[in-house]
Write a protein that holds these residues in place. Sequence first.
Motif, short mmCIF file in Angstrom:
data_model
loop_
_atom_site.label_atom_id
_atom_site.label_comp_id
_atom_site.label_asym_id
_atom_site.label_seq_id
_atom_site.Cartn_x
_atom_site.Cartn_y
_atom_site.Cartn_z
N MET A 11 39.73 31.97 42.89
CA MET A 11 39.95 31.44 41.55
C MET A 11 40.42 29.99 41.61
O MET A 11 39.97 29.14 40.83
CB MET A 11 40.96 32.30 40.79
CG MET A 11 41.16 31.90 39.33
SD MET A 11 42.47 30.67 39.12
CE MET A 11 43.91 31.72 39.21
N ALA A 12 41.34 29.67 42.53
CA ALA A 12 41.85 28.31 42.65
C ALA A 12 40.75 27.34 43.04
O ALA A 12 40.68 26.22 42.52
CB ALA A 12 42.99 28.26 43.67
N GLN A 13 39.87 27.73 43.94
CA GLN A 13 38.77 26.86 44.35
C GLN A 13 37.84 26.57 43.17
O GLN A 13 37.41 25.43 42.96
CB GLN A 13 37.98 27.50 45.48
CG GLN A 13 38.70 27.52 46.81
CD GLN A 13 37.97 28.32 47.87
OE1 GLN A 13 37.29 29.30 47.56
NE2 GLN A 13 38.10 27.90 49.12
N GLY A 49 47.43 29.09 47.21
CA GLY A 49 46.16 29.15 46.49
C GLY A 49 45.71 27.78 46.03
O GLY A 49 44.75 27.20 46.55
N LEU A 50 46.39 27.25 45.04
CA LEU A 50 46.01 25.97 44.46
C LEU A 50 46.16 24.83 45.46
O LEU A 50 45.33 23.91 45.50
CB LEU A 50 46.84 25.70 43.20
CG LEU A 50 46.33 24.62 42.25
CD1 LEU A 50 44.91 24.94 41.77
CD2 LEU A 50 47.26 24.47 41.06
N VAL A 194 46.44 36.02 42.22
CA VAL A 194 45.13 35.82 41.58
C VAL A 194 44.52 34.49 42.01
O VAL A 194 43.30 34.37 42.11
CB VAL A 194 45.26 35.90 40.05
CG1 VAL A 194 43.91 35.72 39.38
CG2 VAL A 194 45.86 37.24 39.64
N GLN A 195 45.35 33.50 42.30
CA GLN A 195 44.84 32.21 42.77
C GLN A 195 43.98 32.36 44.01
O GLN A 195 43.01 31.62 44.21
CB GLN A 195 45.99 31.26 43.08
CG GLN A 195 46.76 30.75 41.89
CD GLN A 195 47.89 29.84 42.31
OE1 GLN A 195 47.74 29.00 43.20
NE2 GLN A 195 49.04 29.98 41.67
N THR A 196 44.32 33.33 44.85
CA THR A 196 43.63 33.48 46.13
C THR A 196 42.59 34.59 46.12
O THR A 196 41.96 34.85 47.14
CB THR A 196 44.65 33.76 47.25
OG1 THR A 196 45.34 34.98 46.97
CG2 THR A 196 45.65 32.63 47.37
N GLU A 197 42.40 35.24 44.99
CA GLU A 197 41.40 36.31 44.89
C GLU A 197 40.00 35.70 44.75
O GLU A 197 39.78 34.80 43.95
CB GLU A 197 41.69 37.22 43.70
CG GLU A 197 42.90 38.11 43.90
CD GLU A 197 43.14 39.03 42.72
OE1 GLU A 197 42.26 39.11 41.83
OE2 GLU A 197 44.22 39.64 42.67
N ALA A 198 39.07 36.22 45.53
CA ALA A 198 37.69 35.72 45.50
C ALA A 198 36.87 36.46 44.46
O ALA A 198 37.11 37.64 44.18
CB ALA A 198 37.05 35.86 46.87
#
Length: 211
Positions: A11-13, A49-50, A194-198
């Motif tokens: 999500m961050a990407q 994440g971000l 959630v930031q790191t969830e693909a």
Amino acid sequence: MMGNNTIRLTMAQALVRHLAALRIEAPDGSLQPFCGGVWSIFGHGNVAGLGEALWQQRAELPTLRAHNEQAMAHAAIAYAKANFRRRIMAVTSSIGPGATNLVTAAALAHVNRLPVLLLPGDTFASRAPDPVLQQLEDPQAGDLSVNDCFRPVTRYFDRIVRPAQLLSALPRAVQVMTDPALCGPVCLALPQDVQTEAFDCPEDFLHPAPL
């Protein structure tokens, strides 16, 4: 409508790549980056994440480090004012006192109708590691975090608890920041996990049309 081609991203990407690709038409007809950069203080809630996503896109979207959250938010507000509300900067902080330091700046931007994108880290959506260091929450309300303080001082607020929610939330936030009547600060609260969830991000999301 988005196309069928997708790419696997966190999500961050996806958020960072969308911001980096956004362009706005200047008075002379040229296209300029809509987001001039991201002011950042990293800690619990936004570094894994971000922070990693910003590092990957550092050539396209500059990351600016600061020592005080309120000061960097005020700098982002000044940037928007200097650019006649046509361009913005984003601001990210950790989930605790770092996030609350942004509230005063958000209120300033709100009353002056100046656009700024606030990206505070948020508590784990899974609530598995709970609490983490410096996390602020209400023990009487499991769905409440310190980031709910932003609701009355922003023009748009959302909490991204599933990666795919970004596909509608981020364009809505951008729409508010570019609307002459609604213009003002927006906040997307980003839970740490959630930031790191693909997820399968539509490629069209990474190539938005000029604003």
